[in-house]
Motif scaffolding. Structure first.
Motif, short mmCIF file in Angstrom:
data_model
loop_
_atom_site.label_atom_id
_atom_site.label_comp_id
_atom_site.label_asym_id
_atom_site.label_seq_id
_atom_site.Cartn_x
_atom_site.Cartn_y
_atom_site.Cartn_z
N TRP A 215 0.84 -1.20 0.00
CA TRP A 215 0.00 0.00 0.00
C TRP A 215 0.86 1.24 0.00
CZ3 TRP A 215 -4.83 1.17 -0.85
CH2 TRP A 215 -5.30 2.40 -0.48
N TRP A 216 1.92 1.17 0.73
CA TRP A 216 2.85 2.31 0.70
C TRP A 216 3.50 2.49 -0.66
CZ3 TRP A 216 2.96 5.94 4.16
CH2 TRP A 216 2.50 5.71 5.41
N TRP A 217 3.63 1.47 -1.41
CA TRP A 217 4.26 1.55 -2.77
C TRP A 217 3.26 2.01 -3.80
CZ3 TRP A 217 9.27 1.43 -3.75
CH2 TRP A 217 10.12 0.88 -2.88
N LEU A 218 2.01 1.95 -3.55
CA LEU A 218 1.00 2.32 -4.54
C LEU A 218 1.07 3.80 -4.89
CD1 LEU A 218 -2.11 0.22 -3.45
CD2 LEU A 218 -0.68 -0.06 -5.47
N PRO A 219 1.15 4.75 -3.95
CA PRO A 219 1.25 6.16 -4.35
C PRO A 219 2.48 6.44 -5.20
CG PRO A 219 0.66 6.01 -2.04
CD PRO A 219 1.00 4.62 -2.44
N LEU A 220 3.56 5.80 -4.77
CA LEU A 220 4.79 6.01 -5.57
C LEU A 220 4.61 5.48 -6.98
CD1 LEU A 220 7.70 6.95 -5.71
CD2 LEU A 220 8.39 4.71 -4.76
N LEU A 221 3.99 4.34 -7.07
CA LEU A 221 3.74 3.74 -8.39
C LEU A 221 2.78 4.62 -9.18
CD1 LEU A 221 4.22 1.36 -10.30
CD2 LEU A 221 2.32 0.16 -9.20
N ALA A 222 1.79 5.18 -8.51
CA ALA A 222 0.84 6.05 -9.20
C ALA A 222 1.54 7.30 -9.69
CB ALA A 222 -0.32 6.41 -8.27
N VAL A 223 2.44 7.83 -8.82
CA VAL A 223 3.18 9.03 -9.24
C VAL A 223 4.04 8.72 -10.46
CG1 VAL A 223 4.99 10.65 -8.55
CG2 VAL A 223 3.12 10.10 -6.97
N LEU A 224 4.65 7.55 -10.36
CA LEU A 224 5.50 7.16 -11.51
C LEU A 224 4.67 6.99 -12.77
CD1 LEU A 224 7.92 4.60 -9.79
CD2 LEU A 224 8.43 6.93 -10.56
N LEU A 225 3.52 6.36 -12.65
CA LEU A 225 2.66 6.16 -13.83
C LEU A 225 2.16 7.50 -14.35
CD1 LEU A 225 0.58 3.01 -12.70
CD2 LEU A 225 2.40 3.14 -14.45
N LEU A 226 1.82 8.40 -13.42
CA LEU A 226 1.37 9.72 -13.84
C LEU A 226 2.48 10.47 -14.55
CD1 LEU A 226 -0.87 11.81 -13.90
CD2 LEU A 226 -0.10 12.60 -11.63
N GLY A 227 3.68 10.36 -13.98
CA GLY A 227 4.81 11.03 -14.65
C GLY A 227 5.08 10.45 -16.01
N ALA A 228 4.97 9.14 -16.08
CA ALA A 228 5.18 8.50 -17.39
C ALA A 228 4.11 8.93 -18.38
CB ALA A 228 5.21 6.99 -17.24
N LEU B 225 2.41 11.74 -18.24
CA LEU B 225 2.67 13.12 -18.65
C LEU B 225 3.81 13.21 -19.69
CD1 LEU B 225 2.30 14.93 -15.18
CD2 LEU B 225 0.72 14.99 -17.16
N TRP B 226 4.83 12.41 -19.39
CA TRP B 226 5.97 12.44 -20.33
C TRP B 226 5.57 11.96 -21.73
CZ3 TRP B 226 8.72 8.59 -22.86
CH2 TRP B 226 9.90 8.98 -23.47
N GLN B 227 4.72 10.89 -21.69
CA GLN B 227 4.25 10.35 -22.97
C GLN B 227 3.36 11.37 -23.66
OE1 GLN B 227 5.18 7.44 -24.17
NE2 GLN B 227 4.02 7.74 -26.11
N LEU B 228 2.57 12.08 -22.83
CA LEU B 228 1.70 13.10 -23.40
C LEU B 228 2.52 14.23 -24.02
CD1 LEU B 228 -1.17 14.07 -23.88
CD2 LEU B 228 -1.12 15.14 -21.62
N ARG B 229 3.56 14.59 -23.31
CA ARG B 229 4.43 15.64 -23.84
C ARG B 229 5.11 15.20 -25.13
NH1 ARG B 229 7.42 18.07 -18.39
NH2 ARG B 229 5.54 19.05 -17.48
N GLN B 230 5.57 13.96 -25.10
CA GLN B 230 6.22 13.45 -26.31
C GLN B 230 5.23 13.41 -27.46
OE1 GLN B 230 9.38 12.71 -26.85
NE2 GLN B 230 9.97 13.31 -24.78
N THR B 231 3.99 13.02 -27.14
CA THR B 231 2.98 12.95 -28.21
C THR B 231 2.68 14.35 -28.73
OG1 THR B 231 2.05 10.98 -27.19
CG2 THR B 231 0.68 12.15 -28.79
#
Length: 347
Positions: free
Chosen positions: A21-34, A36-42
């Motif tokens: 459960w503690w890893w889920l926010p970090l994973l969500a942040v990472l997925l969100l960052g990814a 966003l990055w993918q969105l920026r690249q697109t």
């Protein structure tokens, strides 16, 4: 006992889920960052694609403009080519017309040259015919072989300018006539005529032989009457007895007549009469004139120098003239009739 020696207790499932459960926010942040990055690249790729599409559109517009310009230039070039083709057609027609005119001019110049050459040849043939006729008349009427030879040579010169091969045998005939006239030795005959004329002038200076001198006149009327009658009536004996009185004066006349007869025979080409007249002159000179006198000796030497000329075949002037007229008549018949140009011929 230390802590290392105490065995670890198994972890419970709840603790595991807590850890996850503690890893889920970090994973969500990472997925969100990814994301966003993918969105920026697109977005960046879309922007690049848009800019590329714009540049391509600009290039397409530029190419379309260039293509339009090329099409306009092509249309202009096509129009120019059509105009050049029309000009070339007009020039070709003009060139064909010039060729036709040039050919017509060449034909006209050739016809003019042929007519001029024909006129020159006709003039030369007329001259040759006139000269041959003159040679024939000079020879037949006056036996003037020298004048006939000069006329025949001039006729040969006139015929040498005629290029028609049909007149080649005629030139050979004229050359034969010239050879025959040269064989008659007109120069030698003219020299002999001059010598005979000089001898006739010298006859009166020749002294008579002593036996041919007139006898001494006796006194008395009868003797004078006899001498007077002797000048009117001449009595000559066959044995050439000495004459007396005025009859002895006729010896010079007889010698001059013999020389005149030799001259006439030489002019008439009568060889036998010429030799007989010279023989009579020699006999009279030897029998009635003083052979011891220097004048008589010189006179006799000049008569002896008058040797008979060799006989030669007579020139065929009439036959040559007839052949020339026949060839000219044939040439006139063979000449083509000039054809008048058509009325519709192009000028």
């Amino acid at each position: 006992m230390d802590d290392a020696s105490i065995p670890a207790l198994p972890e419970s499932p709840r603790s595991r889920w807590r850890r996850l459960w503690w890893w889920l926010p970090l994973l969500a942040v990472l997925l969100l960052g990814a994301a966003l990055w993918q969105l920026r690249q697109t977005d960046h790729a879309a922007r690049q694609a848009l800019s590329l599409s714009r540049s391509q559109n600009e290039r397409i517009d530029t190419l379309q403009d260039a293509l339009g310009n090329l099409q306009q230039e092509r249309a202009g070039l096509s129009q120019r080519l059509d105009d050049a083709a029309a000009v070339n057609r007009a020039l070709r027609e003009e060139l064909l017309g010039l060729r036709e005119r040039t050919r017509t001019l060449e034909d006209a110049v050739a016809a003019l040259g042929e007519s001029r050459n024909g006129g020159t040849q006709a003039l030369r043939l007329d001259e040759a015919e006139f000269l041959l006729r003159m040679a024939q008349e000079r020879y037949s009427l006056f036996h003037d072989a020298g004048g006939a030879l000069d006329a025949a040579r001039l006729a040969a010169q006139a015929l040498s300018g005629v290029n028609a091969p049909v007149y080649a045998p005629l030139r050979a005939d004229v050359a034969g006539v010239i050879t025959a006239l040269e064989n008659l030795q007109p120069t030698a005959r003219a020299a002999q005529l001059d010598v005979l004329g000089q001898l006739r002038a010298q006859v009166w200076a020749l002294p008579l032989a002593p036996g041919a001198q007139p006898a001494a006149r006796q006194a008395g009327v009868l003797t004078r009457i006899g001498h007077a009658l002797a000048g009117l009536v001449r009595i000559r004996r066959i044995d050439q007895a000495p004459l007396s009185g005025a009859g002895s004066y006729l010896l010079h006349e007889m010698l001059a007549l013999d020389l005149a007869q030799a001259q006439a025979a030489l002019l008439a080409w009568d060889g036998s009469t010429y030799q007989a007249a010279l023989a009579d002159a020699r006999a009279l000179l030897q029998s009635r004139f003083d052979a011891r006198a220097i004048a008589t000796q010189n006179f006799s030497a000049q008569i002896e120098a008058l040797k008979p000329l060799p006989a030669a075949p007579l020139p065929q002037l009439a036959a040559t003239l007839t052949e020339l007229r026949r060839l000219r008549a044939l040439e006139t018949l063979r000449a083509p009739v000039p054809v008048a140009p058509a009325k519709g011929a192009r000028r």
